[in-house]
Design a protein around this motif. Structure first.
Motif, PDB file in Angstrom:
ATOM      1  N   LYS A  41      -4.566   7.641   8.083  1.00 50.01           N
ATOM      2  CA  LYS A  41      -5.834   7.039   8.494  1.00 50.01           C
ATOM      3  C   LYS A  41      -5.560   5.646   9.043  1.00 50.01           C
ATOM      4  O   LYS A  41      -4.511   5.053   8.767  1.00 50.01           O
ATOM      5  CB  LYS A  41      -6.823   6.990   7.329  1.00 50.01           C
ATOM      6  N   LYS A  42      -6.481   5.145   9.793  1.00 52.06           N
ATOM      7  CA  LYS A  42      -6.316   3.843  10.452  1.00 52.06           C
ATOM      8  C   LYS A  42      -6.159   2.739   9.415  1.00 52.06           C
ATOM      9  O   LYS A  42      -6.848   2.721   8.394  1.00 52.06           O
ATOM     10  CB  LYS A  42      -7.527   3.558  11.347  1.00 52.06           C
ATOM     11  N   ASP A  43      -5.198   1.833   9.693  1.00 53.27           N
ATOM     12  CA  ASP A  43      -4.936   0.666   8.833  1.00 53.27           C
ATOM     13  C   ASP A  43      -4.526   1.045   7.405  1.00 53.27           C
ATOM     14  O   ASP A  43      -4.754   0.276   6.454  1.00 53.27           O
ATOM     15  CB  ASP A  43      -6.168  -0.269   8.784  1.00 53.27           C
ATOM     16  N   ALA A  44      -3.935   2.211   7.250  1.00 52.56           N
ATOM     17  CA  ALA A  44      -3.472   2.613   5.914  1.00 52.56           C
ATOM     18  C   ALA A  44      -2.344   1.697   5.456  1.00 52.56           C
ATOM     19  O   ALA A  44      -1.499   1.281   6.245  1.00 52.56           O
ATOM     20  CB  ALA A  44      -2.991   4.062   5.954  1.00 52.56           C
ATOM     21  N   LYS A  45      -2.323   1.383   4.181  1.00 52.81           N
ATOM     22  CA  LYS A  45      -1.291   0.510   3.621  1.00 52.81           C
ATOM     23  C   LYS A  45      -0.038   1.317   3.260  1.00 52.81           C
ATOM     24  O   LYS A  45      -0.128   2.478   2.855  1.00 52.81           O
ATOM     25  CB  LYS A  45      -1.812  -0.199   2.367  1.00 52.81           C
ATOM     26  N   GLU A  46       1.104   0.665   3.380  1.00 56.10           N
ATOM     27  CA  GLU A  46       2.359   1.302   3.004  1.00 56.10           C
ATOM     28  C   GLU A  46       2.447   1.423   1.488  1.00 56.10           C
ATOM     29  O   GLU A  46       2.117   0.499   0.747  1.00 56.10           O
ATOM     30  CB  GLU A  46       3.543   0.490   3.518  1.00 56.10           C
TER      31      GLU A  46
END
Length: 514
Positions: A58-63
């Motif tokens: 998904k957009k801007d998902a965190k690592e």
């Protein structure tokens, strides 16, 4: 040795720093999508070990760092990570660890929601685990402690002690090894038994891990086969009445070879090496005229085409095609002049997308500065032996160039051309590098392998010598500048050729021979 090499110490140091300087230390892999996540690994400059990570699709998902190997490897003089395997619900990670350097791995399970490692600890394994569809049962392979032969498959339920694990299969024939895997469809758990010239597979439904494994086709001498699942059928790649292999299929309820029907017929000029099954496409990896090819077949009408590659000599193979319902095929391509490159290929539109190419940290490097060629030397019994060759542009065919000829020629292992940043140090100093695709490998099909083994083994040696003499005849080099190299079974080859034709070589590198 140090005394003998003393006058090269400065050159050794220069070469070491030159080679090391080309390596990108903060590299990362191309993400692979599994269900809702993209998985990848990456290196940070100061660390010798990778970080294994994932991100939600998904957009801007965190690592999310699922395994911090630099951190967990601290304090160990040796640390090797085995296979990593994600549970079907994406919440658990099984991974293997070897801290002794004997390929004996202990399996651990990590909860990716909490970050905690579970109490389960499974020792003396090959390093990987296969999940049943219940998210709590895993299958793993144990090794014979004395020989490290993979010979037992166990079933483990999370939260129980290893002593309670059920032995579901034992390979009692010590000429066979065994392993366990899950079909791409996720429908079946498979156990494969293998020896050089024979295979046997058994299966259970992955939804019912306590089931009894059923044999697909009993082992027979010289019968090789591998199994793939698609809808109601097992697809079987086999040498049954087909030296270069053919593709068969059989209903999952009738698996013996008398029920197999042909999908792709045998071709005496084309070796069928592997397949990859998608919802709408069948992808076939072939080898023809000594080169890899990828063929795409449409299930609907069985129309087909080949993916085009431009280099005269190259290597290509499919990789990481986890998803079933997609028109995207991922493959890796490399040649003697092209760094390893990962492509996504749209099987519908035939468009290629370059995802990543290995970076060579050398401002002077450019693929256009080097040239590769493909030759066919005629052996003393009339066979045409492929030679892959590379040099830096500007090299003259004057018979005076130093040339390093590499060979292997055993076990049906094909020595496909690949790019090496290390090799640049040789090419930039005027060397020509060549690979002799001698018999004993499988570059020209199964017959090429059989013509270089057992009582035909001398063909491997003669082919290599004939390739060396061909390169002199072609005016690339002369016997005062011709060098040979090979390791392991290729080291055996070196021992043979230096004794059979000592005057042909100015130097020979025999790595771990005999």
């Amino acid at each position: 040795l140090n005394e003998q090499m003393k006058d090269t110490e400065e050159l050794q140091s220069k070469l070491f720093n030159e080679i090391k300087g080309r390596i990108k230390k903060d590299d990362s892999s191309v993400p692979v999508k599994i269900d809702d996540f993209y998985y990848y690994s990456r290196y940070e400059k100061e660390n010798e070990y990778p970080l294994h990570c994932r991100k939600l699709d998904k957009k801007d998902a965190k690592e999310e760092i699922i395994l911090d190997v630099p951190k967990i490897a601290k304090g160990y003089s040796y640390y090797s990570l085995g296979g990593t395997s994600i549970s079907p619900n994406s919440e658990l990670l099984a991974y293997g660890v070897d801290t002794v350097s004997r390929r004996e791995y202990t399996l651990y399970i990590k909860n990716l929601n909490t970050g905690k490692t579970l109490s389960d600890k499974i020792s003396n394994t090959t390093g990987s685990a296969v999940w049943a569809n219940d998210n709590k049962t895993i299958f793993y392979t144990k090794q014979d402690p004395s020989t490290l032969r993979s010979y037992q498959i166990y079933r483990h339920v999370l939260g129980t002690d290893q002593s309670e694990d059920a032995l579901v299969y034992e390979e009692k024939d010590d000429t066979f090894g065994c392993y366990v895997y899950k079909t791409k469809s996720r429908r079946y758990i498979m156990i494969g038994s293998y020896q050089t010239l024979s295979n046997e597979y058994r299966y259970i439904d992955a939804n019912f891990p306590d089931s009894k494994f059923k044999v697909i086709q009993k082992r027979e001498k010289n019968l090789e086969y591998s199994v793939y699942h698609y809808k109601d059928f097992f697809f079987i790649l086999t040498n049954y009445r087909a030296k270069n292999f053919r593709l068969m299929k059989t209903h999952t309820s009738k698996t013996k070879k008398e029920n197999w029907t042909e999908v792709i017929k045998h071709d005496p000029n084309t070796l069928l090496e592997g397949i990859d099954i998608f919802q709408n496409y069948l992808v076939v990896e072939e080898r023809k005229n000594g080169l890899n090819q990828i063929k795409v077949i449409n299930w609907e009408d069985f129309s087909s085409y080949y993916i085009d590659f431009n280099d005269p000599t190259y290597s290509v193979f499919t990789t990481s095609n986890i998803n079933f319902n997609t028109s995207t095929l991922r493959f890796i391509y490399t040649s003697l002049t092209t760094p390893t490159t990962v492509f996504d290929f749209n099987m519908k539109t035939k468009e290629k997308e370059l995802l990543k190419q290995d970076i060579v940290l050398d401002d002077s490097f450019s693929p256009e500065k080097y040239e590769s060629k493909r030759y066919y030397a005629t052996s003393r019994d009339g066979k045409k032996i492929p030679i892959s060759l590379v040099y830096k542009k500007g090299v003259q065919k004057n018979g005076q160039n130093p040339l390093l000829l590499y060979g292997y020629g055993s076990y049906g292992s094909s020595m496909d051309p690949y790019f090496s940043s290390v090799r640049l140090s040789l090419l930039n100093r005027g060397f020509i590098f060549a690979i002799a695709h001698v018999r004993g490998g499988e570059e020209l099909g199964r017959e090429w392998y059989e013509d270089g083994k057992l009582l035909n083994k001398k063909n491997t040696f003669y082919d290599f010598i004939d390739c060396g003499e061909f390169l002199i005849t072609e005016n690339y080099t002369n016997k005062d500048h011709l060098y040979a190299s090979g390791g392991s079974a290729g080291g055996l080859l070196m021992g043979a050729i230096v004794n059979m034709k000592p005057a042909l070589w100015n130097g020979v590198i025999a790595a771990v021979p005999f």
